[in-house]
Design a protein around this motif. Structure first.
Motif, mmCIF file in Angstrom:
data_model
loop_
_atom_site.group_PDB
_atom_site.id
_atom_site.type_symbol
_atom_site.label_atom_id
_atom_site.label_comp_id
_atom_site.label_asym_id
_atom_site.label_seq_id
_atom_site.Cartn_x
_atom_site.Cartn_y
_atom_site.Cartn_z
ATOM 1 N N ARG A 126 2.448 -9.389 6.971
ATOM 2 C CA ARG A 126 1.885 -9.879 5.718
ATOM 3 C C ARG A 126 2.362 -11.288 5.357
ATOM 4 O O ARG A 126 1.902 -11.852 4.366
ATOM 5 C CB ARG A 126 2.241 -8.923 4.573
ATOM 6 N N SER B 237 9.487 -1.435 7.242
ATOM 7 C CA SER B 237 8.740 -2.046 6.141
ATOM 8 C C SER B 237 9.133 -3.503 5.956
ATOM 9 O O SER B 237 8.269 -4.359 5.684
ATOM 10 C CB SER B 237 8.989 -1.263 4.849
ATOM 11 N N TRP C 85 4.141 -7.866 -4.464
ATOM 12 C CA TRP C 85 5.225 -6.937 -4.756
ATOM 13 C C TRP C 85 4.720 -5.685 -5.465
ATOM 14 O O TRP C 85 5.192 -4.577 -5.211
ATOM 15 C CB TRP C 85 6.288 -7.625 -5.595
ATOM 16 N N ASP D 94 5.004 -12.238 3.959
ATOM 17 C CA ASP D 94 5.513 -12.203 2.580
ATOM 18 C C ASP D 94 7.033 -12.140 2.631
ATOM 19 O O ASP D 94 7.631 -11.061 2.604
ATOM 20 C CB ASP D 94 4.924 -10.986 1.852
ATOM 21 N N GLY E 293 8.717 -10.652 -0.583
ATOM 22 C CA GLY E 293 8.575 -9.198 -0.598
ATOM 23 C C GLY E 293 9.513 -8.519 0.378
ATOM 24 O O GLY E 293 10.107 -7.477 0.079
ATOM 25 N N ALA E 294 9.665 -9.108 1.580
ATOM 26 C CA ALA E 294 10.613 -8.558 2.549
ATOM 27 C C ALA E 294 12.035 -8.632 2.022
ATOM 28 O O ALA E 294 12.846 -7.724 2.247
ATOM 29 C CB ALA E 294 10.494 -9.314 3.873
ATOM 30 N N SER F 275 6.698 -12.412 -5.114
ATOM 31 C CA SER F 275 5.976 -12.321 -3.844
ATOM 32 C C SER F 275 4.484 -12.538 -4.000
ATOM 33 O O SER F 275 3.682 -11.933 -3.305
ATOM 34 C CB SER F 275 6.226 -10.944 -3.211
ATOM 35 N N THR G 166 6.365 -6.376 6.510
ATOM 36 C CA THR G 166 6.096 -7.213 5.340
ATOM 37 C C THR G 166 6.303 -8.682 5.663
ATOM 38 O O THR G 166 5.541 -9.553 5.232
ATOM 39 C CB THR G 166 7.002 -6.798 4.171
ATOM 40 N N TRP G 167 7.325 -8.983 6.433
ATOM 41 C CA TRP G 167 7.605 -10.361 6.797
ATOM 42 C C TRP G 167 6.619 -10.867 7.860
ATOM 43 O O TRP G 167 5.958 -11.894 7.693
ATOM 44 C CB TRP G 167 9.032 -10.469 7.307
ATOM 45 N N LEU H 77 3.421 -3.477 -2.827
ATOM 46 C CA LEU H 77 4.517 -2.889 -2.060
ATOM 47 C C LEU H 77 5.229 -1.805 -2.852
ATOM 48 O O LEU H 77 5.552 -0.733 -2.319
ATOM 49 C CB LEU H 77 5.512 -3.984 -1.655
#
Length: 569
Positions: free
Chosen positions: A257, A249, A62, A259, A262-263, A58, A253-254, A65
């Motif tokens: 951010r 979260s 990551w 990301d 990360g999601a 990510s 995150t998606w 996170l």
């Protein structure tokens, strides 16, 4: 009767045994098997894409996170699941025993009324109570007037935006998942088990603790597991009530951010929780084995409660209905009427209602077609590979909508990019995001998530049809497809219609996948409500919320009708 001079008709193929089903020697039989594997592959593909996306990394986010987001999200999620699990088990089991073991005025109405909270999505209950229990809302205003206070600065109730508030509100909506199977278990227990216990001198409370409750433990485990998976899938109520769960979260995150890997990695943590819930349900009933006699079981006679005892029982049983359904439904009806009198039906709301019904109808048709295909392939060709494919096809319902949406986005976005690059290379034209922009990705999410409902309901309908019908159809020269059209579909139309109703309502209520995969400028009733609640303009969302609740009443009415029919047998 055929005369000796007439040519003899070819001998019909031998009927397959129930264990083997049809022999896929013809092209049509192979098509059913191929379609079954293809549909199960569509459900499995987002999971594989999720794993692939998570392994990509990510871009340095990551570590952030893992250090700052994930521990708090896991802690909040585990706390929420533990609280909801305990409370739905207590409410659902207690109500089931109350209406089964005792007879009091209003019990017949209470038996089906306890199912009503199922018609209200969790995010709508949270939306309603946020306005009702607001410091400037009607409830706190009435309490301050009774106590002699003039403003919220002098006196205010505890804020409902808390973990405690989330646990209570989610439990008031989800307890019917426990109530329904546990009540069925209590009703089917043989009367002699209870009567023998009473003959040994045990009180009715001891019968509940020592006999009825241990026998109902598998049903409690199943109901609690379903309620917890719905809790894990929730995105609206948790966000409204300030609980930073794993689902929230993943969404932030998606979306916030940007990301996606990360999601996807957080989504894997949610899948671990789902596997843990399923494992818990199976562990809880690992040693449960029952043997039943061939004679019809006789239910034990409920104890008659009169006077004050009957009123207390009615009040206790009605409390979850009042808090979980009547209060938010009346609030929505009042607010919707005020909004309608002030501004009427807005054009945007009409468009959103049309979008919702059209999308749900198309998705329901696709889910039913795929469900019939998978269920019939498993019946006609009950081989190990086909049965495994059938189980894989039902995995989507166990995955939260947010997790499923991440995997589907990876698949569909990759396909869109490939089509676009191919069109540019060969024709010099950009196709853009065909599947994401057209809503096909959202339909794919509905198909993968709700296919289990269709397969389960259709399979239950097929199971009531004796294998002799299949053999007779084969003897008359009907193939696999002809047997389905002329035998199975006409005899199981009720189960198929019930499955279609359940899928349609679930598609209308689905929020998490709809939020993440809907095309730009495409709103449904659920996303409209979410947006208005996020802005704090609750009165503008009342009409959309009320429409969702009214449609949600349809499967509850179906469940109540089925329950009354079962009571008479």
């Amino acid at each position: 009767m055929v005369s000796p001079d007439e040519p003899h008709a070819p001998a019909p193929p031998l009927a397959a045994s129930p264990a083997d089903g049809f022999r896929p020697s013809r092209f049509g039989g192979r098509v059913w098997i191929i379609l079954c594997f293809a549909i199960s592959g569509l459900v499995l593909l987002p999971v594989l894409a999720l794993l692939w996306q998570a392994m990509r990394g990510s871009d340095g986010l990551w570590s952030h996170l893992a250090a700052n987001v994930l521990p708090h999200a896991i802690s909040q999620t585990v706390t929420l699941l533990a609280g909801v699990g305990v409370l739905v088990a207590v409410i659902g089991t207690g109500c089931a025993w109350l209406v089964t073991a005792y007879d009091f005025r209003g019990r017949r109405v209470l038996e089906w009324a306890l199912l009503l909270p199922l018609s209200v999505p969790t995010y709508i209950v949270a939306y309603a109570y946020l306005d009702l229990l607001h410091p400037l809302g009607p409830v706190q205003g009435l309490v301050r007037a009774m106590l002699g206070y003039d403003s919220p600065r002098e006196f205010r109730l505890p804020d409902i935006r808390s973990m405690t508030g989330a646990i209570i509100l989610l439990s008031l909506v989800l307890y019917p998942y426990v109530y329904l199977p546990v009540r069925a278990m209590f009703m089917t227990q043989a009367a002699n088990l209870v009567e023998v216990s009473r003959a040994l001198g045990t009180t009715r409370g001891q019968v509940f603790r020592r006999v009825a409750l241990p026998l109902a433990r598998p049903a409690i485990a199943v109901g609690v597991s379903l309620a917890l998976m719905e809790t894990l899938n929730d995105i609206g109520a948790s966000e409204f009530l300030g609980v930073r769960s794993l689902t929230i979260s993943v969404y932030t995150t998606w979306v916030t951010r940007s990301d996606l890997p990360g999601a996807a990695q957080i989504s894997l943590a949610m899948l671990v929780l789902v596997v843990a819930l399923i494992s818990f349900e199976r562990w809880a009933r690992r040693r449960q084995r029952y043997s039943t006699s061939a004679q019809r079981h006789r239910r034990f006679a409920p104890r008659r409660l009169r006077g004050g005892a009957g009123m207390i029982a009615l009040g206790l049983g009605a409390l979850p209905v009042v808090l979980g359904f009547l209060t938010p439904a009346l609030f929505l009806a009042t607010e919707a009427w005020r909004r309608f009198r002030f501004a009427g039906l807005s054009d945007s709301l009409i468009v959103e209602a049309r979008n919702t019904f059209l999308l749900a109808a198309i998705a329901t048709f696709a889910v039913l077609a795929c469900g019939i295909t998978v269920a019939y392939a498993a019946r006609a060709f009950p081989r190990r590979g086909v049965l495994i494919a059938q189980r894989v096809a039902t995995l989507g319902y166990a995955m939260p909508g947010t997790v499923l949406a991440i995997g589907i986005l990876v698949v569909v976005a990759g396909l869109d990019r490939w089509i676009d690059s191919t069109a540019q290379r060969w024709f010099g034209v950009s196709t853009g995001l065909i599947f994401i922009g057209s809503g096909a990705a959202l339909g794919y999410a509905y198909l993968a998530r709700f296919l289990a409902i269709s397969v389960g309901s259709v399979e239950a309908g097929f199971s009531r049809i004796s294998q002799s019908y299949d053999h007779a159809a084969r003897t008359l020269g009907k193939g696999v497809t002809g047997t389905l059209w002329q035998v199975h579909l006409p005899l199981s139309h009720g189960a198929i219609a019930a499955a279609g109703l359940l899928v349609f309502v679930d598609c209308m209520k689905e929020l998490s996948a709809t939020l993440l995969l809907r095309p730009l400028n495409f709103e449904t009733l659920a996303t409209h409500l979410y947006a208005e609640a996020a802005r704090g303009t609750y009165e503008d969302a009342a009409l959309a919320a009320l429409a969702i609740v009214l449609v949600g009443l349809l499967p509850v009415m179906l469940l109540a009708r089925v329950g009354r029919a079962a009571d008479r047998t």
